[in-house]
Structure formats: C-alpha cells, structure tokens
Design an enzyme around this catalytic site. Structure first.
Site, PDB file in Angstrom:
ATOM      1  N   CYS A 136      36.953  34.406  46.626  1.00  0.00           N
ATOM      2  CA  CYS A 136      37.027  35.585  46.800  1.00  0.00           C
ATOM      3  C   CYS A 136      36.345  36.373  47.896  1.00  0.00           C
ATOM      4  CB  CYS A 136      36.937  36.640  45.839  1.00  0.00           C
ATOM      5  SG  CYS A 136      38.221  35.880  44.435  1.00  0.00           S
ATOM      6  N   HIS A 285      37.046  44.136  47.727  1.00  0.00           N
ATOM      7  CA  HIS A 285      38.030  43.144  47.232  1.00  0.00           C
ATOM      8  C   HIS A 285      38.936  43.227  45.985  1.00  0.00           C
ATOM      9  CE1 HIS A 285      39.441  39.055  45.887  1.00  0.00           C
ATOM     10  NE2 HIS A 285      38.537  39.086  44.669  1.00  0.00           N
ATOM     11  N   ASN A 315      45.598  39.400  42.768  1.00  0.00           N
ATOM     12  CA  ASN A 315      44.242  39.171  43.395  1.00  0.00           C
ATOM     13  C   ASN A 315      44.798  37.869  44.275  1.00  0.00           C
ATOM     14  OD1 ASN A 315      42.005  37.940  44.220  1.00  0.00           O
ATOM     15  ND2 ASN A 315      41.026  37.776  42.172  1.00  0.00           N
TER      16      ASN A 315
END
Ligand code: COA
Length: 358
Positions: A136, A285, A315
């Site tokens: 990520c 994020h 995500n």
C-alpha cells in the site's frame, strides 16, 4: 539556460491517469460470489453490507472480467496511457518505468517489463524497468525514486504506476472474509519529469518514507515458502495451497496505520513549513475509511480538504493515491497545480508521506 544546465533540477508531475474495470461488485453481491466470481443463489461468505460499511466504509469495489483475459500489467497499461495523454507525451519518450504492485503478473520477472512491452516500447534500447514491492506504500516509494532520478538528471520522463489485480487471489469464504471484502482491482499512474522552475513550492516538494520489518507477518501473502520442499505445499482440507491467501492481524494493522499516517503527515507539514491553509487536498491511502477518519481527527486536518474513494473502489493498495486524485479530478474538485499532502501505510510495515502539486 535550462534547469538541467544550472544543476538545480526539481521534478514535477506532468500527467495523471487511472483505470478501473467496469464490473461493480457491491457488498451485497460479494457474499454470494465463488472464487471464479460467479454469483450463487445462496451465500458463500457470512458477511453483510452493514458489517462492511460500518467497519470499513466500503460500499463497492471493481473486479476485472472473470474470463482470465486481464493481467496486472493490462490495468497498468490502461492507466499509463491516460497519464501519458494527460502529460502530452508519447510512450516512446518514457525513459524509465517504476511499477508498484503486490499482485504481479507472475513471480518473476517483475511486472514493469510486461508493462513496457504492452506499451510497445520494449526491444533493443528499451528503458530500465523497476518493480516496487512495498504494497500500500508502493506508490509513494516509487514517487520518491522518480523524484530523485529526475533531480539527479538521470531520467526525464519517468512513468510511475500503481497497479493491482487483487480479485484473483482472495479467499471467497467465511474463512477469508476479513481480508476478502477489503480489496478491489484498479491502476493509477503519473508521469514525472523536470520542472522549468527551481521554486521550492512547485512540483514535488517533499517525500519521506519509513519501514518496520517487525510487522512483516501481520499482513502477508506467502504464495510459497522457500524453506519448504517443494516450496508450495497443498492443504488437503482446503484443496488449495495453504499459502495461497493473504493473512492479516487487522487490529494491529489498523492501529499502526493510524499512528504512522498521523506522524508522517505531521512531519511533512513541519518539514515544508506548510499549514493546512496552504494545502488544497489531503489524500490518505485508502485502506479503511475509519483509519482515515482517525488520521484526520488526530491530525486536525480540515475535513473539507480530505479526498477519499474507498467507498467506490475498496482498497486498491498501490493504486489508491493516483486513483483517488484522478477520481476527484474527474468530479471537478482537483485541479491541475493543486497542492496535495499524501500519506500511506502498508504491509511490511511500510509508510510514507509526500507533498506535491498534481
Ligand atoms: N463480515 C462479517 N464479519 C466479519 C468480517 C466480515 N467481512 N470480517 C471479520 N468478521 C468478524 C470476525 O470474525 C469477528 O467475529 P467474532 O467476534 O465472532 O470472532 C468480528 O467480525 C470482529 O472481527 P475483528 O477482526 O475484531 O473486527 P475489526 O473491528 O478489527 O475489523 C477489519 C476488521 C479488517 C475491518 C479491521 O481490523 C481493519 O480494517 N484493519 C485494517 C485493515 C487494513 O487496512 N488492511 C490493509 C492495510 S494497508
């Protein structure tokens, strides 16, 4: 005299683009899908729209078609073409590719070389290709590399891509529901090149990264285990290799993400001397809307300056930052030249923050 000649190079984002597959999978539908993404009459996974929304903020995500036609490098190509068009430059001008992913086409070689071929710029004299494996945090890790390559005069058109094809490697059963509901497929890209100015408030102003390997197994996907012989072991009960699915200590990841993103965002403002009055957007994020709400709360960040997209895309790990920016640009909110503070956290643990004009 050009900035190259003066030796005071700075870098900037020349173009931005993203790609999401057409298929929308809602929280309601995901409970009925099997591992081939086929919808069944009865639930395959014990989960609900209410649980997913309340814990994560996610309402839906995008999946590639379930006909085995799409790869991570395809998603990367489609996002890259849009970023190149936005930058007004052709693929042949790209002199370096940095691709971040945790869902590569195959184990090796890295996915950046497949992207290079898909863009039609492979062959003798082909540009260098790097794969970044920082999950990520991958996009900001790649952006820092691109910034320094351009500042150092090494390359003039660096294609930075975050691309993820998650939906083929998730556990579509109650056993894997904590992770499975979180992820979606997408790609985002930027083109980084030199600025014409040495104004420190232009272009990419700041990047800072960090990592803590003690958290490595709190969010991981083995696929194989190299100490085993053979290195992929089947689980008789599951009928698949036991290393096939991601594993996560969700609470620990959550708490570390809030802490690291809060601290790195504060450090970014302090280092650049900026306040939230100077900044147009905060782009965290997109792992969990609750993580971002906590970061915004503890960081005293004006809520109207916060951009999220996790509700629509889940995500998408390395893709979330360019995807979120591009989504809100298409909505008419983000404008060229806007000043963005971004912070990320991911498996590793890894984290980072950046300040840049988009
Ligand atoms: N649907 C329904 N129930 C679920 C579920 C799902 N998709 N996933 C887990 N549950 C259940 C658990 O089995 C547990 O049941 P039990 O109490 O009967 O044992 C219960 O919900 C609570 O689980 P828990 O893991 O304590 O929930 P949580 O509040 O920690 O939320 C996450 C789980 C995954 C949403 C949360 O930990 C999280 O978001 N962590 C960070 C994840 C992340 O960001 N990862 C990427 C990092 S870059």
């Amino acid at each position: 005299m050009s900035a190259y000649d003066r030796g005071v190079l700075r870098s900037k984002i020349l173009g931005l683009g993203s790609y999401v597959p057409e298929r929308v999978v809602t929280n309601e539908e995901i409970a009925y899908l099997d591992e081939r993404h086929v919808r069944h009459e009865t639930k395959r996974t014990e989960t609900t729209d209410e649980w997913i929304r309340a814990r994560t903020g996610i309402e839906q995500r995008r999946y590639v078609p379930n006909d085995e036609s799409t790869t991570c490098s395809d998603l990367a190509k489609w996002a890259s073409e849009r970023a190149l068009a936005d930058a007004g430059c052709s693929a042949s001008e790209v002199d370096c590719i940095i691709l971040a992913t945790l869902s590569p086409d195959i184990h090796f070689p890295g996915t950046a070389v497949f992207l290079q071929s898909r863009l039609g710029i492979d062959g003798e004299g082909g540009c260098p290709c790097f794969d970044i494996r920082q999950q990520c945090s991958g996009f900001l890790y790649a952006l820092q590399m691109a910034d320094n390559f351009v500042r150092g005069g090494q390359y003039k058109r660096v294609l930075v891509v975050g691309s993820e094809l998650h939906s083929h490697s998730l556990d579509y059963s109650t056993r894997g529901r904590d992770v499975m509901v979180l992820f979606g497929d997408a790609a985002g890209a930027v083109v980084v090149g030199p600025t014409e100015t040495d104004d420190p408030r232009e272009g990419i102003l700041y990047t800072k990264l960090g990592a803590d390997g003690s958290g490595a197994m709190d969010l991981h996907l083995k696929v194989f285990d190299s100490k085993k012989m053979p290195h992929i072991q089947y689980n008789e009960k599951w009928g698949v290799p036991e290393t096939m699915y991601p594993q996560m200590n969700g609470k620990k990841v959550f708490l570390n993400a809030v802490r690291a993103m809060n601290l790195s965002t504060r450090a970014a403002l302090e280092a650049t001397g900026l306040t939230w009055n100077d900044v147009d957007w905060f782009v965290p994020h997109q792992a969990n809307l609750r993580i971002n709400e906590a970061v915004v709360h503890y960081g005293e960040i004006p809520p109207e300056k916060v951009l999220n997209s996790i509700q629509l895309y889940g995500n998408t790990t390395a893709a979330t930052i360019p995807l979120t920016l591009d989504h809100h640009r298409k909505e008419g909110r983000v404008k060229k030249g806007d000043l963005v503070v971004s912070s990320v956290f991911g498996a590793g643990f890894t984290w980072g923050a950046a300040v840049f004009r988009v």
